[in-house]
Design an enzyme around this catalytic site. Structure first.
Site, PDB file in Angstrom:
ATOM      1  N   HIS A 135       0.719  -1.210   0.428  1.00  0.00           N
ATOM      2  CA  HIS A 135      -0.163  -0.030   0.624  1.00  0.00           C
ATOM      3  C   HIS A 135       1.265   1.134  -0.109  1.00  0.00           C
ATOM      4  O   HIS A 135       1.452   1.547   0.832  1.00  0.00           O
ATOM      5  CB  HIS A 135      -1.107  -0.135   1.407  1.00  0.00           C
ATOM      6  CG  HIS A 135      -1.863   0.677   1.366  1.00  0.00           C
ATOM      7  ND1 HIS A 135      -1.764   2.377   1.807  1.00  0.00           N
ATOM      8  CD2 HIS A 135      -3.235   0.502   0.950  1.00  0.00           C
ATOM      9  CE1 HIS A 135      -2.924   2.513   1.244  1.00  0.00           C
ATOM     10  NE2 HIS A 135      -3.913   1.726   1.651  1.00  0.00           N
ATOM     11  N   ASP A 212       2.631  -4.635   8.554  1.00  0.00           N
ATOM     12  CA  ASP A 212       1.468  -3.484   8.159  1.00  0.00           C
ATOM     13  C   ASP A 212       0.732  -4.806   7.964  1.00  0.00           C
ATOM     14  O   ASP A 212       0.489  -5.729   7.174  1.00  0.00           O
ATOM     15  CB  ASP A 212       1.595  -2.836   6.692  1.00  0.00           C
ATOM     16  CG  ASP A 212       0.441  -2.154   6.207  1.00  0.00           C
ATOM     17  OD1 ASP A 212      -0.511  -2.145   6.925  1.00  0.00           O
ATOM     18  OD2 ASP A 212       0.259  -1.480   5.163  1.00  0.00           O
ATOM     19  N   GLN A 215      -4.619  -5.382   6.824  1.00  0.00           N
ATOM     20  CA  GLN A 215      -5.607  -6.644   6.161  1.00  0.00           C
ATOM     21  C   GLN A 215      -5.429  -7.733   6.908  1.00  0.00           C
ATOM     22  O   GLN A 215      -6.455  -8.716   6.657  1.00  0.00           O
ATOM     23  CB  GLN A 215      -5.765  -6.738   4.593  1.00  0.00           C
ATOM     24  CG  GLN A 215      -5.667  -5.378   3.971  1.00  0.00           C
ATOM     25  CD  GLN A 215      -6.495  -4.272   3.682  1.00  0.00           C
ATOM     26  OE1 GLN A 215      -8.499  -5.219   3.949  1.00  0.00           O
ATOM     27  NE2 GLN A 215      -7.199  -3.563   3.206  1.00  0.00           N
ATOM     28  N   LYS A 238     -10.148  -1.043   9.875  1.00  0.00           N
ATOM     29  CA  LYS A 238     -10.715  -1.699   9.821  1.00  0.00           C
ATOM     30  C   LYS A 238     -10.962  -3.859  10.283  1.00  0.00           C
ATOM     31  O   LYS A 238     -10.852  -5.239   9.425  1.00  0.00           O
ATOM     32  CB  LYS A 238      -9.468  -2.731   8.692  1.00  0.00           C
ATOM     33  CG  LYS A 238      -8.736  -1.230   7.358  1.00  0.00           C
ATOM     34  CD  LYS A 238      -8.027  -1.622   6.635  1.00  0.00           C
ATOM     35  CE  LYS A 238      -7.328  -0.710   5.488  1.00  0.00           C
ATOM     36  NZ  LYS A 238      -7.880   0.206   4.512  1.00  0.00           N
ATOM     37  N   CYS A 376      -4.844   1.892  -3.907  1.00  0.00           N
ATOM     38  CA  CYS A 376      -3.292   3.264  -3.445  1.00  0.00           C
ATOM     39  C   CYS A 376      -2.453   2.323  -2.942  1.00  0.00           C
ATOM     40  O   CYS A 376      -1.478   1.952  -2.529  1.00  0.00           O
ATOM     41  CB  CYS A 376      -3.554   3.653  -1.530  1.00  0.00           C
ATOM     42  SG  CYS A 376      -4.893   4.511  -1.122  1.00  0.00           S
TER      43      CYS A 376
HETATM   44  C1  LIG Z   1      -2.831  -3.509   3.032  1.00  0.00           C
HETATM   45  C2  LIG Z   1      -2.642  -1.775   3.983  1.00  0.00           C
HETATM   46  N1  LIG Z   1      -2.517  -0.992   4.958  1.00  0.00           N
HETATM   47  C3  LIG Z   1      -2.427   0.152   4.631  1.00  0.00           C
HETATM   48  C4  LIG Z   1      -3.338   0.898   4.975  1.00  0.00           C
HETATM   49  C5  LIG Z   1      -3.517   2.595   5.017  1.00  0.00           C
HETATM   50  O1  LIG Z   1      -4.484   2.355   6.509  1.00  0.00           O
HETATM   51  P1  LIG Z   1      -5.775   3.618   7.228  1.00  0.00           P
HETATM   52  O2  LIG Z   1      -5.630   4.255   5.870  1.00  0.00           O
HETATM   53  O3  LIG Z   1      -6.160   2.785   8.259  1.00  0.00           O
HETATM   54  O4  LIG Z   1      -4.069   4.527   7.916  1.00  0.00           O
HETATM   55  C6  LIG Z   1      -4.527  -0.199   3.956  1.00  0.00           C
HETATM   56  C7  LIG Z   1      -6.151   1.274   3.986  1.00  0.00           C
HETATM   57  O5  LIG Z   1      -6.650   0.140   3.403  1.00  0.00           O
HETATM   58  C8  LIG Z   1      -4.377  -1.263   3.777  1.00  0.00           C
HETATM   59  O6  LIG Z   1      -4.840  -1.801   3.301  1.00  0.00           O
END
Ligand SMILES: Cc1ncc(COP(=O)(O)O)c(C=O)c1O
Length: 418
Positions: A135, A212, A215, A238, A376
């Site tokens: 992401h 990270d 998900q 999430k 993203c």
């Molecule tokens: C794999 C992953 N990492 C990071 C993020 C960023 O999360 P947040 O927007 O809640 O900070 C997302 C959000 O879609 C994501 O899917």
């Protein structure tokens, strides 16, 4: 605190999805004259009533600032907030509450590590290794850090199924690698990365590992100590919790050595113009009045998924993923993007001659909520040579019928364009 008891059929390991759906008020509405079919949990999950109630109860009964007041309300708010930290600590398997920092979400968690750990530990020529399926929030903070320090960003490739090519990842880990920052479960592809092997390889060269978990935490049981990672992050929204709250787990010895990320109230022990000293962990990293309702709602969401059981949620979503994969494979002109053998509940796809955005718009008219675009994760789109995908993603409240509606609606999209 409320008790969280989703209705589950006692003898069956399968979920009583209809009972679970009753916990989510938002699902019971019509959209454009059709029953809502929500297939966008990777963007954000819906919230069960108990989470909504916990947030409302905080504002109605305990609203006050934390860590500051001597009065009863402030003590209650502080207790709720710190209780939430203990819930998160247990949920992630962390050794100590000092290893749990509340942040806005994964984005802020990764920026915190990049600013604090990164700026004080990296120098020119050091390497940060990410995968091609990250992401943007696990790419851009490292790019900024590289600009500031002269460190170099390396990228481990993925194959045509969207799986990490482990041999190439292994080869990219070397003497200069200081950090491996990798997504646990890809939001664009659904790929579950082999994080145990990734950590083992990184540790062999003394590199730190950040995972990270945006998900992952609503779908897989996480134990940060068993994994042996250095940093792990999650986003509450999430995980059936509120927006604007997330968690950064960090190993205590690393957190102790790291400088503060932001300055202000609460993160200090004493302030003078001559010398300011930092508060103890985890407060050193929580400057200013925090989001208080957020952790309270998040803790309730954690109790909710734990009451159902993450193993059962995972099994349920695996069943839906298999079912949905078969249905979509049978749709003429549809190509799945993300077919790794180890996969979570994400169904990304493209349709011949139809832009993903049109797919999403037409599905919306039928009450089906999916996400379209680059999610993203533009490097993933570039890897597959496409501008965008349509993505249906699963949560605990989804049923096979939802996927039937999706497949049927997709056939109608194709009819419109033929
Ligand atoms: C794999 C992953 N990492 C990071 C993020 C960023 O999360 P947040 O927007 O809640 O900070 C997302 C959000 O879609 C994501 O899917």
């Amino acid at each position: 605190m409320s008790t969280t008891t989703p209705e589950i059929t006692a003898t069956d390991t399968r979920l009583d999805v209809e009972a679970i759906r009753r916990d989510f008020p938002i699902l019971h509405q019509q959209v454009h004259g059709h029953p809502l079919v929500y297939l966008d949990s990777a963007a954000t999950t819906q919230k069960p009533q108990c989470v909504i109630d916990a947030v409302v109860r905080y504002y109605r009964e305990h609203n006050s600032n934390v860590h500051r007041g001597v009065h009863w309300l402030s003590e209650q708010a502080t207790e709720d907030y710190e209780q939430a930290r203990r819930t998160v600590q247990r949920f992630l398997g962390a050794a100590d509450t000092r290893e749990i920092v509340f942040v806005r979400g994964c984005t802020e968690a990764i920026n915190l590590v990049a600013h604090s750990w990164g700026r004080s530990n990296l120098q020119a020529g050091d390497e940060i290794l990410v995968s091609h399926m990250e992401h943007h929030s696990n790419i851009v903070p490292w790019q900024l850090l590289c600009e500031q320090t002269g460190a170099v960003l390396k990228v481990a490739p993925i194959d045509d199924d969207g799986a990490l090519i482990f041999e190439q990842f292994e080869r990219l880990v070397g003497d200069r690698t200081r950090l491996v920052a990798m997504v646990h479960v890809s939001n664009a592809l659904g790929t579950i990365n082999p994080v145990e092997r990734v950590i083992e390889r990184a540790r062999a060269v003394g590199a730190k590992v950040l995972l990270d978990g945006a998900q992952a935490t609503a779908h897989l049981k996480i134990d940060v100590q068993a994994l042996g990672c250095d940093f792990y992050c999650l986003s509450g929204h999430k995980l059936y919790g509120p927006t604007g709250i997330g968690v950064l787990y960090g190993r205590r010895d690393l957190f102790e050595a790291m400088p503060p990320y932001q300055g202000g109230g609460d993160m200090i022990k004493s302030v003078s113009f001559e010398k300011t000293t930092w508060n103890d962990l985890p407060y050193k990293f929580e400057a200013g009045t925090p989001n208080i309702a957020g952790p309270i709602g998040l803790a309730e969401a954690i109790r909710y998924v734990e009451a159902i059981g993450l193993d059962r949620i995972a099994a349920h979503e695996r069943d839906l993923l298999q079912y949905g994969t078969k249905l979509l494979e049978a749709v003429d002109g549809l190509r799945l993007i993300g077919t790794a053998p180890s996969k979570a509940g994400v169904l990304g796809f493209v349709l011949d001659d139809v832009h993903a955005h049109d797919v999403g718009t037409i599905l919306d008219r039928q009450g089906v909520a999916i996400r379209t675009g680059h999610h993203c994760a533009q490097p993933v789109m570039e890897r597959f040579g496409i501008p965008a995908t349509a993505r249906a993603s699963l949560g605990v409240y989804n049923r096979r019928e939802d996927l039937d509606v999706l497949a049927e609606a997709l056939r109608e999209v194709i009819d419109v364009f033929r």
